[in-house]
Design a protein around this motif. Structure first.
Motif, PDB file in Angstrom:
ATOM      1  N   PRO A  17      -4.941  -3.439   4.379  1.00  0.00           N
ATOM      2  CA  PRO A  17      -3.862  -3.955   3.531  1.00  0.00           C
ATOM      3  C   PRO A  17      -3.013  -2.844   2.902  1.00  0.00           C
ATOM      4  O   PRO A  17      -1.817  -3.025   2.686  1.00  0.00           O
ATOM      5  N   GLU A  18      -3.609  -1.688   2.668  1.00  0.00           N
ATOM      6  CA  GLU A  18      -2.882  -0.563   2.084  1.00  0.00           C
ATOM      7  C   GLU A  18      -1.813  -0.003   3.015  1.00  0.00           C
ATOM      8  O   GLU A  18      -0.964   0.787   2.609  1.00  0.00           O
ATOM      9  N   ASP A  19      -1.845  -0.392   4.296  1.00  0.00           N
ATOM     10  CA  ASP A  19      -0.861   0.083   5.275  1.00  0.00           C
ATOM     11  C   ASP A  19       0.404  -0.779   5.289  1.00  0.00           C
ATOM     12  O   ASP A  19       1.310  -0.527   6.092  1.00  0.00           O
ATOM     13  N   LEU A  20       0.472  -1.766   4.421  1.00  0.00           N
ATOM     14  CA  LEU A  20       1.589  -2.705   4.412  1.00  0.00           C
ATOM     15  C   LEU A  20       2.937  -1.988   4.362  1.00  0.00           C
ATOM     16  O   LEU A  20       3.831  -2.279   5.165  1.00  0.00           O
ATOM     17  N   ASP A  21       3.129  -1.054   3.443  1.00  0.00           N
ATOM     18  CA  ASP A  21       4.422  -0.392   3.308  1.00  0.00           C
ATOM     19  C   ASP A  21       4.791   0.414   4.545  1.00  0.00           C
ATOM     20  O   ASP A  21       5.950   0.428   4.973  1.00  0.00           O
ATOM     21  N   LEU A  22       3.816   1.087   5.135  1.00  0.00           N
ATOM     22  CA  LEU A  22       4.052   1.866   6.350  1.00  0.00           C
ATOM     23  C   LEU A  22       4.495   0.956   7.498  1.00  0.00           C
ATOM     24  O   LEU A  22       5.484   1.230   8.190  1.00  0.00           O
TER      25      LEU A  22
END
Length: 173
Positions: A17-22
């Protein structure tokens, strides 16, 4: 980062989920739409839902989407195995190297990892890619790993002003 004769180390990991912005940034980069087949912008919500629904089981999802990280744990690329066909033991590859990581050998390192995974874990017979005839960097990358041109799709991609041919490259494992 200057290109060297040494292929850098990369590791593939599941999308978090932390990769959303990428992912949001790359999916909405219109300069990549010719190579991705995308023609619409994606919302953060749509991408978040995709990440949440993704099972991580290639046999269920028929795809594997991963983040490639360098030796410092920094994302350098997004790697995809899509159109996974276990019966015919083949799949399509996709790689997008992040802009700040281009030209440093990460593309080759990621493709080599994907090939190892496809051969040793998934036991695939072949991998394939579709590359626009004018995408010299991608053609050179895949050819350097052993992919060979086996076909041409005429006028396959419309870029807003005209049509471009796409080359089919295959690697038999």
């Amino acid at each position: 980062i200057p290109m060297t004769d040494i292929t850098p180390s990369v590791w593939l990991r599941a999308i978090e989920p932390e990769d959303l912005d990428l992912i949001y940034q790359l999916e909405n980069d219109i300069t990549l739409w010719d190579v991705s087949g995308t023609s619409v912008h994606y919302s953060r919500n749509v991408i978040s839902d995709f990440i949440a629904r993704f099972t991580g089981d290639i046999y269920t999802d028929k795809q594997a989407r991963m983040i490639a990280e360098n030796q410092f744990g920094e994302p350098v690329a997004i790697a995809d195995i899509v159109d996974f066909n276990p019966h015919n033991r083949r799949a399509e590859l996709g790689v997008v190297v992040l802009p700040l990581s281009r030209g440093a050998g990460y593309g080759r390192a990621v493709v080599e990892r994907l090939v190892d995974y496809a051969r040793d874990t998934l036991h695939l017979h072949q991998l394939y890619v579709y590359v626009s005839e004018d995408n010299r960097a991608s053609l050179n990358l895949f050819r350097s790993v052993g992919f060979q041109e086996t076909g041409r799709l005429k006028s396959w991609i419309f870029n807003g002003t005209g049509y471009k041919d796409v080359l089919l490259l295959q690697l038999f494992l």
